[in-house]
Design a protein around this motif. Structure first.
Motif, PDB file in Angstrom:
ATOM      1  N   GLN A  14      16.721  -4.042  -3.554  1.00  0.00           N
ATOM      2  CA  GLN A  14      15.789  -3.216  -2.790  1.00  0.00           C
ATOM      3  C   GLN A  14      14.934  -2.373  -3.744  1.00  0.00           C
ATOM      4  O   GLN A  14      13.736  -2.200  -3.531  1.00  0.00           O
ATOM      5  CB  GLN A  14      16.547  -2.293  -1.829  1.00  0.00           C
ATOM      6  N   ARG A  15      15.572  -1.862  -4.788  1.00  0.00           N
ATOM      7  CA  ARG A  15      14.843  -1.039  -5.758  1.00  0.00           C
ATOM      8  C   ARG A  15      13.744  -1.855  -6.435  1.00  0.00           C
ATOM      9  O   ARG A  15      12.615  -1.390  -6.606  1.00  0.00           O
ATOM     10  CB  ARG A  15      15.804  -0.485  -6.800  1.00  0.00           C
ATOM     11  N   LEU A  16      14.077  -3.096  -6.793  1.00  0.00           N
ATOM     12  CA  LEU A  16      13.086  -3.942  -7.463  1.00  0.00           C
ATOM     13  C   LEU A  16      11.928  -4.262  -6.520  1.00  0.00           C
ATOM     14  O   LEU A  16      10.771  -4.281  -6.923  1.00  0.00           O
ATOM     15  CB  LEU A  16      13.733  -5.230  -7.962  1.00  0.00           C
ATOM     16  N   LEU A  17      12.261  -4.486  -5.253  1.00  0.00           N
ATOM     17  CA  LEU A  17      11.203  -4.774  -4.272  1.00  0.00           C
ATOM     18  C   LEU A  17      10.311  -3.551  -4.087  1.00  0.00           C
ATOM     19  O   LEU A  17       9.087  -3.659  -4.060  1.00  0.00           O
ATOM     20  CB  LEU A  17      11.825  -5.136  -2.918  1.00  0.00           C
ATOM     21  N   ALA A  18      10.953  -2.382  -3.953  1.00  0.00           N
ATOM     22  CA  ALA A  18      10.200  -1.150  -3.755  1.00  0.00           C
ATOM     23  C   ALA A  18       9.324  -0.863  -4.972  1.00  0.00           C
ATOM     24  O   ALA A  18       8.174  -0.457  -4.850  1.00  0.00           O
ATOM     25  CB  ALA A  18      11.142   0.017  -3.491  1.00  0.00           C
ATOM     26  N   ALA A  19       9.853  -1.076  -6.162  1.00  0.00           N
ATOM     27  CA  ALA A  19       9.081  -0.850  -7.385  1.00  0.00           C
ATOM     28  C   ALA A  19       7.908  -1.824  -7.440  1.00  0.00           C
ATOM     29  O   ALA A  19       6.847  -1.501  -7.947  1.00  0.00           O
ATOM     30  CB  ALA A  19       9.966  -1.010  -8.609  1.00  0.00           C
ATOM     31  N   GLY A  20       8.069  -2.981  -6.856  1.00  0.00           N
ATOM     32  CA  GLY A  20       7.014  -4.002  -6.898  1.00  0.00           C
ATOM     33  C   GLY A  20       5.810  -3.635  -6.081  1.00  0.00           C
ATOM     34  O   GLY A  20       4.693  -4.095  -6.339  1.00  0.00           O
ATOM     35  N   VAL A  21       5.919  -2.742  -5.068  1.00  0.00           N
ATOM     36  CA  VAL A  21       4.757  -2.395  -4.256  1.00  0.00           C
ATOM     37  C   VAL A  21       4.080  -1.121  -4.754  1.00  0.00           C
ATOM     38  O   VAL A  21       3.262  -0.555  -4.071  1.00  0.00           O
ATOM     39  CB  VAL A  21       5.132  -2.243  -2.778  1.00  0.00           C
ATOM     40  N   ARG A  22       4.381  -0.665  -5.926  1.00  0.00           N
ATOM     41  CA  ARG A  22       3.706   0.528  -6.455  1.00  0.00           C
ATOM     42  C   ARG A  22       2.285   0.204  -6.892  1.00  0.00           C
ATOM     43  O   ARG A  22       1.485   1.064  -7.133  1.00  0.00           O
ATOM     44  CB  ARG A  22       4.490   1.088  -7.642  1.00  0.00           C
ATOM     45  N   TYR A  23       2.005  -1.059  -7.041  1.00  0.00           N
ATOM     46  CA  TYR A  23       0.681  -1.435  -7.557  1.00  0.00           C
ATOM     47  C   TYR A  23       0.009  -2.341  -6.543  1.00  0.00           C
ATOM     48  O   TYR A  23       0.015  -3.544  -6.679  1.00  0.00           O
ATOM     49  CB  TYR A  23       0.849  -2.157  -8.903  1.00  0.00           C
ATOM     50  N   PRO A  24      -0.556  -1.729  -5.480  1.00  0.00           N
ATOM     51  CA  PRO A  24      -1.107  -2.560  -4.419  1.00  0.00           C
ATOM     52  C   PRO A  24      -2.412  -3.220  -4.852  1.00  0.00           C
ATOM     53  O   PRO A  24      -3.131  -2.730  -5.718  1.00  0.00           O
ATOM     54  CB  PRO A  24      -1.368  -1.551  -3.305  1.00  0.00           C
ATOM     55  N   MET A  25      -2.647  -4.361  -4.241  1.00  0.00           N
ATOM     56  CA  MET A  25      -3.897  -5.057  -4.487  1.00  0.00           C
ATOM     57  C   MET A  25      -4.968  -4.437  -3.582  1.00  0.00           C
ATOM     58  O   MET A  25      -4.800  -4.388  -2.385  1.00  0.00           O
ATOM     59  CB  MET A  25      -3.749  -6.552  -4.131  1.00  0.00           C
ATOM     60  N   LEU A  26      -6.044  -3.932  -4.167  1.00  0.00           N
ATOM     61  CA  LEU A  26      -7.108  -3.324  -3.373  1.00  0.00           C
ATOM     62  C   LEU A  26      -8.307  -4.233  -3.367  1.00  0.00           C
ATOM     63  O   LEU A  26      -8.676  -4.795  -4.394  1.00  0.00           O
ATOM     64  CB  LEU A  26      -7.488  -1.957  -3.958  1.00  0.00           C
ATOM     65  N   ASN A  27      -8.970  -4.332  -2.217  1.00  0.00           N
ATOM     66  CA  ASN A  27     -10.196  -5.139  -2.152  1.00  0.00           C
ATOM     67  C   ASN A  27     -11.327  -4.384  -2.785  1.00  0.00           C
ATOM     68  O   ASN A  27     -11.481  -3.211  -2.539  1.00  0.00           O
ATOM     69  CB  ASN A  27     -10.528  -5.466  -0.707  1.00  0.00           C
TER      70      ASN A  27
END
Lengths: 156, 219
Positions: B206-219
């Motif tokens: 869960q921690r790895l998944l949560a850390a993975g969304v810290r850098y969202p893709m912006l249009n």
């Protein structure tokens, strides 16, 4: 007073800790660079131990092969494959570690042999040394015992 | 020699005999600081009609989900501290973690799963031996127990290992009743270990998944 392990809320205090023994182990794990390409045979009937021992050796750059019984170990050595180091468990299926060690030594193999076992009694130690291992270690195999042997084999 | 009736077998808070672990080996290193300024700047426009800002299903901006990674890291450290404090794991487990790297990111869970698989076979074998009314092959039992002791030591399963040692002592004395009591205790301790390690791996995932969304893709 022995230092206590951190709770998740004490992250800021952790840099102040001093753990000599674990720091030393980490040092041993990370600060060895082998000049030569060493090879090792791991003979252990238990999959968990065999996998871990092989991975520990590979983390130091040692090329490893693993077998899960004494008979296969003797057959492999008899086929002419050479190793710098053999790590062998005392209790093995098919052919036990003591007998396998004797047969390997009887073939004229003089490489370093490390006997590992979960039985740590003095009689087991004497029996394994008498069979021909150079070093006797109680499981688990750890860097503190392994690194000096690898350095010696590497000629450092 | 410790008797199986000894109160020391009862789970209790143990004094921490493990030397202070290098916190870095227990702690997951903090992720690099993220520059959130661009995200805050975008918020200026968030209320403009037609503005599209990436959001999670919860309705929160994606960048806020990354804050869960810190909470989960704290949970992970708390659980590890508990497992060490209770004597369920010892420092050998830390050595396992040190062997894990980018090239083998799931190494610890893979090795532990091998351990679970092998241990359950051993437990079945031990139970099968003891349930046999004609049972007398204590040597065979000793072999299984040696294997269990070795594998448990190798992954740092301290309490399971200690129970196996007492079990082996009973087996060496051909004490069938003692072996049966030891087997019950061993199955109990193994169950605790397995549940706790599963919990540990789940939090880590869960921690790895949560850390993975810290850098969202912006249009």
């Amino acid at each position: 007073m022995a230092p206590t392990l951190p709770s998740g809320d004490q992250a800021s205090d952790q840099d102040n800790w001093d753990n000599g023994r674990l720091a030393r182990k980490r040092q041993l794990l990370t600060e060895i660079v082998l000049r030569n390409r060493l090879t090792a045979l791991v003979v252990d009937g238990d999959t968990t131990c065999r996998v871990l021992e092989q991975l520990l050796l590979r983390s130091y750059g040692v090329q490893t092969q693993g077998v899960d019984n004494g008979r296969d170990a003797v057959a492999l050595i008899a086929s002419g494959v050479k190793f710098n180091l053999i790590i062998i468990d005392m209790i093995l299926p098919v052919l036990n570690g003591l007998e396998a060690t004797r047969q390997i030594r009887d073939m004229g193999v003089h490489c370093k042999m490390l006997g590992v076992t979960a039985c740590s009694g003095e009689s087991e130690r004497q029996a394994f040394l008498a069979a021909g291992v150079d070093v006797f270690i109680e499981k688990p195999l750890d860097p503190e015992h392994l690194v000096p042997i690898l350095r010696e084999l590497d000629g450092q | 020699m410790m008797s199986l009736h000894d109160d020391r077998w009862k789970p209790r808070l143990l004094e921490c005999e493990i030397p202070a672990s290098n916190p870095k080996s227990l702690q997951i290193s903090k992720p690099k600081k993220v520059n959130l300024r661009p995200h805050f700047l975008l918020l200026k426009f968030a209320f403009l009609p037609g503005f599209k800002y990436p959001v999670a299903k919860t309705g929160l901006p994606l960048w806020m989900l990354g804050l869960d990674a810190d909470r989960l890291r704290a949970d992970l450290n708390r659980l590890l501290a508990f497992l060490f404090h209770q004597g369920i794991l010892d420092e050998q487990y830390l050595q396992l973690q040190q062997l894990q790297d980018e090239s083998s990111p799931n190494f610890v869970s893979e090795v532990v799963n091998i351990y679970f698989h092998e241990s359950e076979k051993l437990l079945r074998n031990l139970r099968s031996l003891l349930m046999d009314r004609e049972f007398s092959d204590y040597d065979k039992m000793g072999i299984h127990l040696n294997q269990f002791i070795g594998s448990s030591s190798s992954i740092g399963a301290k309490r399971v290992r200690n129970v196996c040692v007492a079990f082996r002592a009973a087996s060496d004395q051909n004490n069938r009743a003692g072996c049966l009591r030891a087997l019950e205790l061993l199955e109990h301790e193994y169950c605790i270990l397995k549940n706790k390690l599963h919990e540990l791996f789940q939090i880590e995932q869960q921690r790895l998944l949560a850390a993975g969304v810290r850098y969202p893709m912006l249009n």
